[in-house]
Design an enzyme around this catalytic site. Structure first.
Site, PDB file in Angstrom:
ATOM      1  CD  GLU A   1      39.018  41.748  48.107  1.00  0.00           C
ATOM      2  OE1 GLU A   1      40.257  41.627  48.076  1.00  0.00           O
ATOM      3  OE2 GLU A   1      38.402  42.079  49.133  1.00  0.00           O
TER       4      GLU A   1
ATOM      5  CB  CYS B   1      45.473  38.404  43.570  1.00  0.00           C
ATOM      6  SG  CYS B   1      44.953  37.606  45.099  1.00  0.00           S
TER       7      CYS B   1
HETATM    8  P1  NAD Z   1      39.363  40.042  34.756  1.00  0.00           P
HETATM    9  O1  NAD Z   1      39.215  41.399  35.353  1.00  0.00           O
HETATM   10  O2  NAD Z   1      39.743  39.919  33.342  1.00  0.00           O
HETATM   11  O3  NAD Z   1      37.988  39.223  34.916  1.00  0.00           O
HETATM   12  C1  NAD Z   1      37.368  39.016  36.170  1.00  0.00           C
HETATM   13  C2  NAD Z   1      35.887  38.759  35.964  1.00  0.00           C
HETATM   14  O4  NAD Z   1      35.280  39.942  35.466  1.00  0.00           O
HETATM   15  C3  NAD Z   1      35.545  37.652  34.972  1.00  0.00           C
HETATM   16  O5  NAD Z   1      34.446  36.912  35.473  1.00  0.00           O
HETATM   17  C4  NAD Z   1      35.121  38.441  33.732  1.00  0.00           C
HETATM   18  O6  NAD Z   1      34.213  37.760  32.903  1.00  0.00           O
HETATM   19  C5  NAD Z   1      34.448  39.630  34.361  1.00  0.00           C
HETATM   20  N1  NAD Z   1      34.356  40.828  33.516  1.00  0.00           N
HETATM   21  C6  NAD Z   1      35.018  41.112  32.378  1.00  0.00           C
HETATM   22  N2  NAD Z   1      34.647  42.336  31.917  1.00  0.00           N
HETATM   23  C7  NAD Z   1      33.735  42.818  32.785  1.00  0.00           C
HETATM   24  C8  NAD Z   1      33.005  44.035  32.873  1.00  0.00           C
HETATM   25  N3  NAD Z   1      33.118  45.007  31.964  1.00  0.00           N
HETATM   26  N4  NAD Z   1      32.180  44.199  33.935  1.00  0.00           N
HETATM   27  C9  NAD Z   1      32.062  43.240  34.883  1.00  0.00           C
HETATM   28  N5  NAD Z   1      32.731  42.074  34.843  1.00  0.00           N
HETATM   29  C10 NAD Z   1      33.561  41.866  33.817  1.00  0.00           C
HETATM   30  O7  NAD Z   1      40.381  39.289  35.712  1.00  0.00           O
HETATM   31  P2  NAD Z   1      40.975  37.821  35.546  1.00  0.00           P
HETATM   32  O8  NAD Z   1      41.942  37.830  34.404  1.00  0.00           O
HETATM   33  O9  NAD Z   1      39.892  36.805  35.565  1.00  0.00           O
HETATM   34  O10 NAD Z   1      41.756  37.676  36.940  1.00  0.00           O
HETATM   35  C11 NAD Z   1      43.065  38.092  37.107  1.00  0.00           C
HETATM   36  C12 NAD Z   1      43.123  39.390  37.893  1.00  0.00           C
HETATM   37  O11 NAD Z   1      42.403  39.264  39.103  1.00  0.00           O
HETATM   38  C13 NAD Z   1      44.534  39.745  38.302  1.00  0.00           C
HETATM   39  O12 NAD Z   1      44.728  41.123  38.139  1.00  0.00           O
HETATM   40  C14 NAD Z   1      44.577  39.377  39.777  1.00  0.00           C
HETATM   41  O13 NAD Z   1      45.533  40.070  40.528  1.00  0.00           O
HETATM   42  C15 NAD Z   1      43.195  39.701  40.200  1.00  0.00           C
HETATM   43  N6  NAD Z   1      42.842  38.952  41.398  1.00  0.00           N
HETATM   44  C16 NAD Z   1      42.665  39.611  42.573  1.00  0.00           C
HETATM   45  C17 NAD Z   1      42.359  38.896  43.721  1.00  0.00           C
HETATM   46  C18 NAD Z   1      42.147  39.568  45.039  1.00  0.00           C
HETATM   47  O14 NAD Z   1      41.641  38.907  45.940  1.00  0.00           O
HETATM   48  N7  NAD Z   1      42.488  40.826  45.214  1.00  0.00           N
HETATM   49  C19 NAD Z   1      42.229  37.512  43.663  1.00  0.00           C
HETATM   50  C20 NAD Z   1      42.412  36.885  42.439  1.00  0.00           C
HETATM   51  C21 NAD Z   1      42.710  37.620  41.313  1.00  0.00           C
END
Ligand code: NAD
Length: 482
Positions: A228, A262
């Site tokens: 997502e 998002c």
């Molecule tokens: P992010 O990708 O930086 O982090 C998301 C999660 O992934 C965190 O828990 C983080 O600790 C973890 N993470 C970091 N590195 C990782 C790795 N190598 N492997 C596995 N997990 C890892 O995202 P964010 O800044 O927390 O969220 C914002 C982003 O999320 C935006 O791009 C937004 O559009 C997207 N988003 C999408 C939806 C959706 O439903 N499609 C909903 C909310 C947010």
């Protein structure tokens, strides 16, 4: 520690591996030791307990999220985290018995009187990675779907929302044993170790770049993923539509959670002679919703100094390359020490500006003139496939044409955001905005294995399909191969 963008396991700190491995092995051992997966009644009891816990702890959850953000509107938390999660749980509880029932499928006539059924069964131990922007709802809704399907679950909240992570843990401890659902906490290193576990399914919500690393890590174990992700969700306003009315809806969708959504509108495409009306309508709508910005409890802060600086840099880059910035500050306040960010329009944005390349994820909105709907469709289709598209037009045939000719995860017509709140519709991205879907029945299916089962009857004609092949076989094949 930092994790290379390939998310490689070799680079992981031993500590991160230790954090995730123990809870995962405990869940897997419990899955293997269970006689049969939890029946639907047991799942319904868990879902009811989750719902009751959320209702009882709503103020604690709202406070925790606000602490994590610096300030998060309590009303936004109630609507976009708690009401969404609670109504999703209600919907799931109302329909779970029907969803979980084996589904009769038609049997190819050559195999009659045998019968065919689809049986949905839990996958096993599944992982859920949570981002910071809706840190409670985006843990609870995937969890509800996974539990409804009968799985055991390991959750990793975002390191940017530790207080909310404590609330998620408190709910999990109140409703489940650590053999059923558990929570691990940590940053990118723990996330990378988490993604390299051999889950039966990995459900990730977050950025496109981390989504790539997650899919790479999951590929090692052939773990199926739901991603997502985010992206740049466009708004297209037809020249015939009241630009000010569209602006009201766009402002509401954009400024919820200060743009850190998002599916927030990312940029607007509008007829050249309607740009001024849209801008004026947007400024009016903002002033009406938020007469004050900095000390307004309804307006949410930016999650961290780093993200605040990132938004500043987007504007600086746009100005340097020739754009005009319209900051909306109805009460002429100064931000002071807060992490509030004034709603800002960007006019004259060009493709070389970062604001037109990266997902904005904050209250900045470029407004671009487009000649007509065809030009808008070409613009959208020239970019990676967005998570959402918003089209404003009272002509339904034209709206259908736009929906047919563009590909986005979801869409709302004459509204923003609302398609994601429909529990009977799948939510998910396409292309760069993600893969897989959830919410309601589609969430239940995501966390289920759909097993096709054929039931043979004692009396049947399938002996004719075996050697030695005779006349009956030839006659049958002549009927099939034609
Ligand atoms: P992010 O990708 O930086 O982090 C998301 C999660 O992934 C965190 O828990 C983080 O600790 C973890 N993470 C970091 N590195 C990782 C790795 N190598 N492997 C596995 N997990 C890892 O995202 P964010 O800044 O927390 O969220 C914002 C982003 O999320 C935006 O791009 C937004 O559009 C997207 N988003 C999408 C939806 C959706 O439903 N499609 C909903 C909310 C947010």
């Amino acid at each position: 520690m930092s994790v290379p963008s390939d998310g490689s396991v070799e680079s992981l700190a031993p500590g991160a591996e230790a954090v995730v491995r123990g809870p995962f092995e405990r869940l897997r051992a419990a899955w293997r030791a269970q006689g049969a997966p939890p029946d639907v009644t047991a799942r319904l009891v868990s879902l009811e307990k989750m719902q009751a816990w959320i209702v009882a702890h709503q103020e604690d959850i709202a406070r925790a999220i606000s602490d994590d953000f610096g300030h998060r509107s309590r009303h936004e938390t109630i609507a976009a985290e708690l009401a969404l999660a609670a109504t999703d749980l209600q919907h799931t509880r109302a329909h779970l018995r029907a969803w979980a029932r084996p589904e009769a499928r038609s049997t190819f006539w050559g195999f009659l009187p045998g019968s065919s059924r689809l049986i949905r069964q839990p996958l096993g131990v599944v992982g859920i990675v949570v981002p910071w922007n809706y840190p409670f709802q985006l843990a609870v809704m995937p969890l509800a779907a996974a539990v409804a399907a009968g799985n055991r679950v390991l959750i990793k909240p975002s390191e940017l929302t530790p207080r909310t992570g404590e609330q998620v843990l408190a709910m999990v401890r109140a409703v489940f044993t650590p053999e059923q659902v558990d929570v691990v906490t940590g940053g990118a290193d723990v996330g990378a170790a988490f993604a390299s576990l051999p889950f039966d399914h990995l459900f990730f919500t977050g950025s496109t770049s981390v989504g790539r690393a997650v899919m790479r890590a999951a590929a090692e174990n052939l773990t199926p993923v739901t991603l997502e992700l985010g992206g740049k969700s466009p708004v297209v306003v037809h020249a015939s539509y009241d630009a000010a009315r569209a602006a009201e809806s766009v402002a509401a969708g954009k400024l919820l959670n200060a743009g850190q959504t998002c599916i927030a509108p990312d940029y607007v495409l509008v007829a050249p002679d309607k740009v001024d009306a849209f801008v004026a309508g947007y400024e009016r709508a903002v002033a009406q919703m938020y007469p004050r910005i900095v000390d307004n409890p309804d307006y949410t802060s930016i999650i961290s100094d780093r993200h605040h600086a990132r938004l500043d840099a987007l504007l600086a880059d746009a100005v340097k390359k020739g754009a005009t910035i319209r900051q909306i500050n109805p009460a002429k306040e100064s931000v002071g020490g807060s992490r509030k960010f004034f709603p800002t329009l960007v006019l004259g944005a060009t493709p070389d500006m970062a604001v037109m390349q990266d997902e904005i994820f904050g209250p900045i909105l470029p407004v671009l003139p487009v000649a007509d709907v065809d030009a808008a469709i070409h613009f959208v289709n020239d970019h990676p496939r967005p998570l959402a598209l918003y089209y404003f037009d009272d002509d339904s045939a034209r709206a259908e044409d736009v929906l047919t000719r563009t590909t986005s995860g979801g869409a709302s017509v004459n509204a923003t955001l609302y398609h994601m709140a429909q529990h009977d519709m799948p939510f998910g991205g396409v292309g760069a905005s993600g893969m897989g879907r959830y919410h309601g029945f589609d969430g239940f299916r995501t966390f289920s294995h759909e097993k096709s089962v054929f039931y043979q009857t004692r009396l049947n004609g399938t002996a004719t399909l075996r050697p030695p092949y005779g006349k009956m076989f030839d006659t049958l094949m002549k009927l099939f191969v034609r």
